[in-house]
Design an enzyme around this catalytic site. Structure first.
Site, PDB file in Angstrom:
ATOM      1  N   TYR A 174       1.220  -0.046  -8.625  1.00  2.02           N
ATOM      2  CA  TYR A 174       0.942   0.399  -7.259  1.00  2.02           C
ATOM      3  C   TYR A 174       1.073   1.916  -7.154  1.00  2.02           C
ATOM      4  O   TYR A 174       1.829   2.545  -7.895  1.00  2.02           O
ATOM      5  CB  TYR A 174       1.948  -0.200  -6.264  1.00  2.02           C
ATOM      6  CG  TYR A 174       1.983  -1.697  -6.207  1.00  2.02           C
ATOM      7  CD1 TYR A 174       1.231  -2.398  -5.259  1.00  2.02           C
ATOM      8  CD2 TYR A 174       2.791  -2.432  -7.076  1.00  2.02           C
ATOM      9  CE1 TYR A 174       1.281  -3.780  -5.186  1.00  2.02           C
ATOM     10  CE2 TYR A 174       2.840  -3.814  -7.004  1.00  2.02           C
ATOM     11  CZ  TYR A 174       2.085  -4.482  -6.064  1.00  2.02           C
ATOM     12  OH  TYR A 174       2.132  -5.853  -6.004  1.00  2.02           O
TER      13      TYR A 174
ATOM     14  N   ASP B  19       0.094  -7.331   1.300  1.00  2.00           N
ATOM     15  CA  ASP B  19       0.363  -7.230   2.732  1.00  2.00           C
ATOM     16  C   ASP B  19      -0.876  -6.724   3.462  1.00  2.00           C
ATOM     17  O   ASP B  19      -1.671  -5.964   2.891  1.00  2.00           O
ATOM     18  CB  ASP B  19       1.521  -6.268   2.992  1.00  2.00           C
ATOM     19  CG  ASP B  19       2.860  -6.842   2.545  1.00  2.00           C
ATOM     20  OD1 ASP B  19       2.977  -8.073   2.457  1.00  2.00           O
ATOM     21  OD2 ASP B  19       3.790  -6.046   2.293  1.00  2.00           O
TER      22      ASP B  19
ATOM     23  N   ARG C   8       8.012  -2.553  -0.628  1.00  3.65           N
ATOM     24  CA  ARG C   8       8.636  -2.161   0.636  1.00  3.65           C
ATOM     25  C   ARG C   8      10.149  -2.016   0.475  1.00  3.65           C
ATOM     26  O   ARG C   8      10.759  -1.067   0.958  1.00  3.65           O
ATOM     27  CB  ARG C   8       8.349  -3.200   1.714  1.00  3.65           C
ATOM     28  CG  ARG C   8       6.992  -3.074   2.364  1.00  3.65           C
ATOM     29  CD  ARG C   8       6.799  -4.143   3.419  1.00  3.65           C
ATOM     30  NE  ARG C   8       6.748  -5.482   2.846  1.00  3.65           N
ATOM     31  CZ  ARG C   8       7.232  -6.569   3.442  1.00  3.65           C
ATOM     32  NH1 ARG C   8       7.853  -6.481   4.598  1.00  3.65           N
ATOM     33  NH2 ARG C   8       7.100  -7.749   2.883  1.00  3.65           N
TER      34      ARG C   8
ATOM     35  N   ASP D 236       7.644  -1.131   6.737  1.00  2.00           N
ATOM     36  CA  ASP D 236       6.339  -0.476   6.598  1.00  2.00           C
ATOM     37  C   ASP D 236       5.883   0.029   7.956  1.00  2.00           C
ATOM     38  O   ASP D 236       6.649   0.009   8.935  1.00  2.00           O
ATOM     39  CB  ASP D 236       5.311  -1.426   5.965  1.00  2.00           C
ATOM     40  CG  ASP D 236       5.132  -2.719   6.757  1.00  2.00           C
ATOM     41  OD1 ASP D 236       5.226  -2.685   8.004  1.00  2.00           O
ATOM     42  OD2 ASP D 236       4.899  -3.773   6.137  1.00  2.00           O
TER      43      ASP D 236
END
Length: 315
Positions: free
Chosen positions: A87, A59, A192, A101
């Site tokens: 991540y 993203d 997310r 987000d």
């Protein structure tokens, strides 16, 4: 006689830029604010590369490891699309946004009154195989249009839950309302959505405040390059990792020149004593001749090697 109107003269087109045949892998540290495709375009221009592709999107608000493939390396990019990812993310508890987000509008703000013990208990529920509903703000397509286009038009569509696997989910720091997590997950996992679901399970809602990818398959942040470093380097092509950096998890097979010729012609070959090195077991392998990568193959029963993806002979 009246003067004839002058014909407009078109300016000559500038000569088409000649791109270079560049082979290799750039371990890019993607900055915040750029889409994966924008980052690829910038890197491709800096390297003057003819052919390039990325290995799965990040993203725009996310940063971190974005392996970019050039030339012959693009033949093996699918392997990274299928690979597990790791991540580090910061989850902002107590606020829900329409995108999940920081780029979205705040929909709801709730009080955060949870303990570390409650968080650990909730995280346990998300480890292993889980079901995830893809977000509306995603590139998944419905009737030829990405879901985010519907979302921007205020339309919400039904989405089926999909199976994903959270291999590892660790709490690094909790300083209310921020929750820092480390996540290793299967392909297709939306961090997310994971953050939102954790917030929902805690009863306070959540969105992602930050997201950084630190590993893709066997590739890590070791040796990552920023776009600024790439642009400032006198010989940027020298910063690329070799094509077989994408294949480091596969066993290696070393062929004689005779067997290499047959392999590059797409022939299945029985290795026997003629091969220089044959790994134990079956499955995918990377194939070399005198240290030069020829491509990938599949080791089958009775030491038979079947070609899979081949490097062009000129390389």
């Amino acid at each position: 006689m009246p003067n004839k109107p002058e014909r407009s003269v078109k300016a000559p087109r500038p000569p088409k830029r000649i791109r270079d045949l560049v082979d290799g892998v750039l371990l890019l540290d993607k900055p915040v604010g750029l889409s994966s495709n924008d980052a690829l375009i910038k890197a491709k221009r800096l390297l003057n590369a003819k052919k390039a592709g990325h290995t799965g999107t990040l993203d725009p608000f996310a940063t971190g490891l974005l392996p970019l493939c050039f030339g012959e390396a693009t033949k093996f990019s699918q392997d990274l699309l299928e690979a597990d990812k790791t991540y580090e993310t910061v989850v902002h508890l107590g606020q829900r946004t329409d995108t999940g987000d920081t780029e979205g509008e705040v929909l709801e703000t709730l009080e955060v009154n949870v303990t570390r013990e409650q968080i650990e208990a909730v995280l346990e529920r998300f480890r292993g195989p889980i079901q995830q509903v893809p977000p509306m703000y995603s590139a998944l397509k419905r009737d030829g249009k990405p879901l985010y286009e519907y979302a921007r038009a205020g339309i919400t569509l039904e989405r089926e839950a999909r199976p994903v696997t959270i291999h590892r989910l660790e709490l690094i720091v909790y300083e209310a309302p921020f929750l820092t997590l480390s996540v290793t997950c299967s392909k297709g996992t939306y961090i997310r959505v994971l953050g939102e679901d954790i917030g929902h399970a805690l009863g306070c809602g959540a969105h992602l405040n930050a997201l950084r990818r630190t590993q893709v398959g066997a590739l890590t942040m070791d040796g990552v390059i920023t776009l600024e470093e790439l642009g400032a380097h006198a010989e940027p092509v020298g910063l690329l990792a070799p094509v077989d950096a994408l294949l480091s998890s596969f066993p290696a097979v070393e062929l004689t020149p005779e067997l290499a010729t047959r392999f590059l012609h797409g022939q299945r070959i029985a290795l026997g004593k003629e091969a220089v090195a044959v790994p134990a077991g079956l499955g995918r392998v990377r194939v070399y001749e005198a240290g030069r990568l020829l491509g990938t193959g599949n080791m089958q029963e009775y030491a038979v090697l079947a070609p899979e993806r081949l490097i062009a002979a000129s390389h």
